[in-house]
Design a protein around this motif. Structure first.
Motif, mmCIF file in Angstrom:
data_model
loop_
_atom_site.group_PDB
_atom_site.id
_atom_site.type_symbol
_atom_site.label_atom_id
_atom_site.label_comp_id
_atom_site.label_asym_id
_atom_site.label_seq_id
_atom_site.Cartn_x
_atom_site.Cartn_y
_atom_site.Cartn_z
ATOM 1 N N ASP A 40 -4.974 -2.506 -0.764
ATOM 2 C CA ASP A 40 -6.307 -1.916 -0.790
ATOM 3 C C ASP A 40 -6.662 -1.438 -2.195
ATOM 4 O O ASP A 40 -5.788 -1.027 -2.961
ATOM 5 N N ASP A 76 -1.618 5.257 -0.062
ATOM 6 C CA ASP A 76 -1.795 6.431 0.797
ATOM 7 C C ASP A 76 -1.627 7.750 0.036
ATOM 8 O O ASP A 76 -2.519 8.601 0.083
ATOM 9 N N PRO A 77 -0.517 7.952 -0.685
ATOM 10 C CA PRO A 77 -0.393 9.217 -1.421
ATOM 11 C C PRO A 77 -1.403 9.364 -2.554
ATOM 12 O O PRO A 77 -1.814 10.473 -2.885
ATOM 13 N N VAL A 128 -4.558 8.244 -2.484
ATOM 14 C CA VAL A 128 -5.791 8.678 -1.816
ATOM 15 C C VAL A 128 -5.689 10.161 -1.451
ATOM 16 O O VAL A 128 -6.667 10.909 -1.603
ATOM 17 N N GLN A 129 -4.526 10.602 -0.997
ATOM 18 C CA GLN A 129 -4.338 12.029 -0.683
ATOM 19 C C GLN A 129 -4.562 12.887 -1.918
ATOM 20 O O GLN A 129 -5.212 13.933 -1.847
ATOM 21 N N ARG A 154 -10.866 3.887 0.837
ATOM 22 C CA ARG A 154 -10.045 2.700 0.640
ATOM 23 C C ARG A 154 -10.907 1.485 0.928
ATOM 24 O O ARG A 154 -11.737 1.517 1.828
ATOM 25 N N SER A 206 -10.474 -2.450 1.873
ATOM 26 C CA SER A 206 -9.573 -3.542 2.217
ATOM 27 C C SER A 206 -10.178 -4.854 1.728
ATOM 28 O O SER A 206 -11.392 -4.977 1.563
ATOM 29 N N ASN A 244 0.816 -1.222 0.000
ATOM 30 C CA ASN A 244 0.000 0.000 0.000
ATOM 31 C C ASN A 244 0.848 1.269 0.000
ATOM 32 O O ASN A 244 0.328 2.357 0.230
ATOM 33 N N ARG A 245 2.126 1.131 -0.295
ATOM 34 C CA ARG A 245 3.012 2.299 -0.279
ATOM 35 C C ARG A 245 2.527 3.414 -1.207
ATOM 36 O O ARG A 245 2.629 4.591 -0.902
#
Length: 185
Positions: A61, A31-32, A34-35, A52, A54, A27-28
């Motif tokens: 995700d 996160d960015p 989704v931001q 997200r 799961s 998921n590295r």
């Protein structure tokens, strides 16, 4: 449509060494990503949900952006592409510029265009799926859940490897297996 925005997104997504769902950091990039999507929907005067999702079959995700429809909100149009990548030849590196940062970037640009015009009559859901390179993992779970809860999905467009020229410049290739002929038309 702004090609430079698509190109920038492809370059950004492919800057991650891998987006493989079985990597040690699956998921590295999520996160960015989704931001970025949350920044796109900030300050709008209509509701847009970024979430997200799961999964039980992968640690990676999926992402969904949902724009509720104005008139027939129970009817859902799905626009999707897989966000993961795979490398079967060169070790751990899997930047996946074409497969599938290209389709993912096209979805981001389509989202930008739709957000600029506001909600449509039907609900629009954008998906960036997890674990597709090893067999429709994320989309399969989502489809089964939608089927079990009787979601009314009236159309689906799946974008994959959209930088490949296919039959030539300005020609869209359309798969004919497991698809709807009236939607292709």
């Amino acid at each position: 449509v702004d090609f430079t925005k698509i190109k920038e997104t492809v370059e950004w997504l492919s800057s991650f060494e891998t987006r493989y769902h079985l990597s040690s950091t699956p998921n590295r990039h999520i996160d960015p990503f989704v931001q970025r999507l949350n920044q796109m929907v900030q300050g709008l005067d209509f509701n847009v949900d970024v979430e997200r999702i799961s999964h039980s079959s992968t640690r990676q995700d999926s992402i969904r952006v949902r724009i509720p429809g104005l008139q027939r909100s129970q009817e859902i149009i799905v626009l999707g592409g897989h966000l993961d990548s795979i490398n079967q030849s060169w070790g751990d590196l899997a930047p996946g510029a074409d497969d599938n940062a290209s389709g993912s970037a096209d979805l981001v640009e389509a989202l930008r265009v739709i957000l600029a015009h506001g909600p449509l009559d039907r609900t629009i859901e954008f998906f960036w799926y997890a674990g597709e390179e090893t067999g429709l993992v994320g989309s399969g779970e989502i489809a089964r859940e939608y089927n079990a809860t009787n979601k009314d999905v009236v159309a689906v467009l799946q974008l994959d490897m959209t930088m490949v020229a296919g039959e030539g410049r300005f020609t869209m290739s359309s798969m004919t297996d497991y698809t709807s002929s009236w939607l292709r038309e």
